[in-house]
Scaffold this motif. Structure first.
Motif, PDB file in Angstrom:
ATOM      1  N   TRP A  41       0.874  -1.179   0.000  1.00  0.00           N
ATOM      2  CA  TRP A  41       0.000   0.000   0.000  1.00  0.00           C
ATOM      3  C   TRP A  41       0.910   1.228   0.000  1.00  0.00           C
ATOM      4  O   TRP A  41       1.645   1.447   0.977  1.00  0.00           O
ATOM      5  N   SER A  43       1.101   4.280   0.913  1.00  0.00           N
ATOM      6  CA  SER A  43       0.226   5.013   1.840  1.00  0.00           C
ATOM      7  C   SER A  43       0.455   6.529   1.790  1.00  0.00           C
ATOM      8  O   SER A  43       1.575   7.012   1.973  1.00  0.00           O
ATOM      9  N   GLY A  44      -0.639   7.268   1.616  1.00  0.00           N
ATOM     10  CA  GLY A  44      -0.543   8.731   1.648  1.00  0.00           C
ATOM     11  C   GLY A  44      -0.071   9.223   3.013  1.00  0.00           C
ATOM     12  O   GLY A  44       0.724  10.163   3.111  1.00  0.00           O
ATOM     13  N   PHE A  45      -0.558   8.558   4.055  1.00  0.00           N
ATOM     14  CA  PHE A  45      -0.159   8.925   5.416  1.00  0.00           C
ATOM     15  C   PHE A  45       1.341   8.709   5.604  1.00  0.00           C
ATOM     16  O   PHE A  45       2.053   9.569   6.130  1.00  0.00           O
ATOM     17  N   ASP A  55      -0.917  14.649   6.446  1.00  0.00           N
ATOM     18  CA  ASP A  55      -1.601  13.835   5.432  1.00  0.00           C
ATOM     19  C   ASP A  55      -2.865  14.595   5.029  1.00  0.00           C
ATOM     20  O   ASP A  55      -3.981  14.238   5.429  1.00  0.00           O
ATOM     21  N   ASP A  82      -2.477   4.691  -2.804  1.00  0.00           N
ATOM     22  CA  ASP A  82      -3.451   5.546  -2.127  1.00  0.00           C
ATOM     23  C   ASP A  82      -3.428   6.888  -2.856  1.00  0.00           C
ATOM     24  O   ASP A  82      -2.432   7.619  -2.787  1.00  0.00           O
ATOM     25  N   SER A 120      -8.199  10.384   7.810  1.00  0.00           N
ATOM     26  CA  SER A 120      -9.492   9.916   8.342  1.00  0.00           C
ATOM     27  C   SER A 120      -9.562   9.869   9.865  1.00  0.00           C
ATOM     28  O   SER A 120     -10.655   9.824  10.431  1.00  0.00           O
ATOM     29  N   PHE A 121      -8.410   9.833  10.536  1.00  0.00           N
ATOM     30  CA  PHE A 121      -8.440   9.683  11.994  1.00  0.00           C
ATOM     31  C   PHE A 121      -8.355  11.021  12.728  1.00  0.00           C
ATOM     32  O   PHE A 121      -8.336  11.051  13.953  1.00  0.00           O
ATOM     33  N   ARG A 155     -13.177   4.130  -2.217  1.00  0.00           N
ATOM     34  CA  ARG A 155     -13.136   4.128  -0.748  1.00  0.00           C
ATOM     35  C   ARG A 155     -14.274   4.968  -0.187  1.00  0.00           C
ATOM     36  O   ARG A 155     -14.375   6.160  -0.493  1.00  0.00           O
ATOM     37  N   VAL A 211      -9.300  -1.435   6.442  1.00  0.00           N
ATOM     38  CA  VAL A 211      -8.058  -0.885   7.016  1.00  0.00           C
ATOM     39  C   VAL A 211      -8.254  -0.898   8.532  1.00  0.00           C
ATOM     40  O   VAL A 211      -8.750   0.069   9.112  1.00  0.00           O
ATOM     41  N   ALA A 234      -2.014  -0.414   7.217  1.00  0.00           N
ATOM     42  CA  ALA A 234      -1.646   0.797   6.475  1.00  0.00           C
ATOM     43  C   ALA A 234      -0.359   1.485   6.938  1.00  0.00           C
ATOM     44  O   ALA A 234       0.336   2.085   6.124  1.00  0.00           O
TER      45      ALA A 234
HETATM   46  C1  SPV Z   1      -3.176   5.901   4.434  1.00  0.00           C
HETATM   47  O1  SPV Z   1      -2.418   5.019   4.840  1.00  0.00           O
HETATM   48  O2  SPV Z   1      -2.774   6.958   3.965  1.00  0.00           O
HETATM   49  C2  SPV Z   1      -4.622   5.718   4.476  1.00  0.00           C
HETATM   50  C3  SPV Z   1      -5.204   4.877   5.500  1.00  0.00           C
HETATM   51  O3  SPV Z   1      -5.315   6.327   3.685  1.00  0.00           O
HETATM   52  S1  SPV Z   1      -5.789   5.909   6.775  1.00  0.00           S
HETATM   53  O4  SPV Z   1      -4.631   6.463   7.455  1.00  0.00           O
HETATM   54  O5  SPV Z   1      -6.566   5.031   7.590  1.00  0.00           O
HETATM   55  O6  SPV Z   1      -6.602   6.964   6.241  1.00  0.00           O
END
Ligand code: SPV
Ligand code: MG
Length: 293
Positions: A41, A43-45, A55, A82, A120-121, A155, A211, A234
């Motif tokens: 993955w 991952s953007g994060f 992010d 992502d 998202s968190f 998503r 996830v 992730a």
């Molecule tokens: C990422 O890993 O960038 C995701 C997953 O998009 S999350 O951090 O859950 O949004």
């Protein structure tokens, strides 16, 4: 087998969970491969964190793409990129799919929030894009891809944004109708309850992606029982690395001695191996022999 065909064939295997692990660079992707996981993955994060940036679409598409492209160079695994909200509107999505496909990426994932998105968190801040607008992005992505094996993941962020189960199911159905190959249903609950409920009410063959960052108790067996085809771990590798780096730096500063941290370090040989040093030496010798002849 090329990584896109490999991903497609994994998607076809019954009772098989595709275990995907987050990375932010070639090294991370290579470690994921060495440990026997199925996919990476991008991952953007993780990529944002590795640049010490939030992010929140602070980095540009080119920076995310370059990180993902380096991963395709370093491994044979499918790279699942992502792509946040697709970096803008349908026009941006069209450019994105062209460029990611050309770079050898196996799949892109876009989420139904507005640009610029926020992780998202992070509490608050979550604004969903209108369902039709996001469906158009999925249609644009599917119309743009040239390789039929290229995968587009839609998503759904409505559980994250607090819009409830009905809306999440409606959105997922609309994105499936628009051509999404997989539906990522995201949740930030501490247990997998709402994911299980979504799965029970998801009357479709389009498989699910999860996830489980905030609900780590979920088991692989429960995932199989609930039509989950892909799990994305992730960001755990990066978080483990940051913890290990913090520990070792704190100990080094306190003790002022390298001896105090020796047992916490990977041997240099292991890093030479990750660099591909043996192959470099072999190829150099091969061309030297040809020079001599
Ligand atoms: C990422 O890993 O960038 C995701 C997953 O998009 S999350 O951090 O859950 O949004
Ligand atoms: Mg992300």
């Amino acid at each position: 087998m090329n990584p896109r065909k490999r991903l497609r064939s994994l998607m076809q295997e019954p009772d098989r969970i595709i275990q995907t692990v987050g990375a932010h660079n070639a090294l991370g992707a290579k470690l994921v491969e060495q440990h026997g996981f199925d996919a990476v993955w991008a991952s953007g994060f993780e990529i944002s964190t590795a640049h010490a940036k939030p992010d929140a679409n602070i980095l540009t598409m080119v920076e995310f793409l370059e990180a993902a492209r380096q991963m395709t160079d370093a491994t044979h695994l499918p790279i699942i990129a992502d792509c946040d909200t697709g970096f803008g509107n349908v026009n941006n999505v069209i450019r994105m799919v062209r460029d990611y496909e050309k770079a050898g990426i196996a799949a892109v994932c876009i989420e139904d929030k507005v640009f610029p998105k926020m992780n998202s968190f992070i509490p608050g801040f979550q604004t969903l894009a209108p369902k039709d607008e996001f469906s158009a992005k999925i249609r644009a992505a599917k119309d743009t891809q040239r390789d039929p094996d290229f995968v587009v993941i839609a998503r759904v962020e409505s559980l994250i944004a607090g819009h409830g189960m009905e809306e999440s199911l409606e959105r997922a159905a609309a994105y499936e109708e628009a051509g999404a190959d997989l539906i990522l249903i995201h949740s930030k609950q501490k247990d997998p309850g709402e994911i299980f409920e979504f799965s029970r009410r998801w009357n479709s063959d389009t498989p699910l992606v999860i996830v489980p960052t905030t609900y780590p108790s979920i088991t692989l067996t429960e995932m199989i029982e609930h039509n989950v085809k892909m799990v994305i771990y992730a960001n755990q590798a990066l978080r483990a690395a940051v913890k290990a780096m913090n520990q070792v730096l704190a100990q080094l500063k306190e003790s002022g001695s390298l001896l105090a941290i020796q047992d916490q370090l990977s041997p240099m040989d292991q890093l030479f191996e990750l660099q591909g040093l043996k192959d470099m030496i072999k190829q150099e010798e091969q061309y030297r022999r040809q020079e001599v002849r």
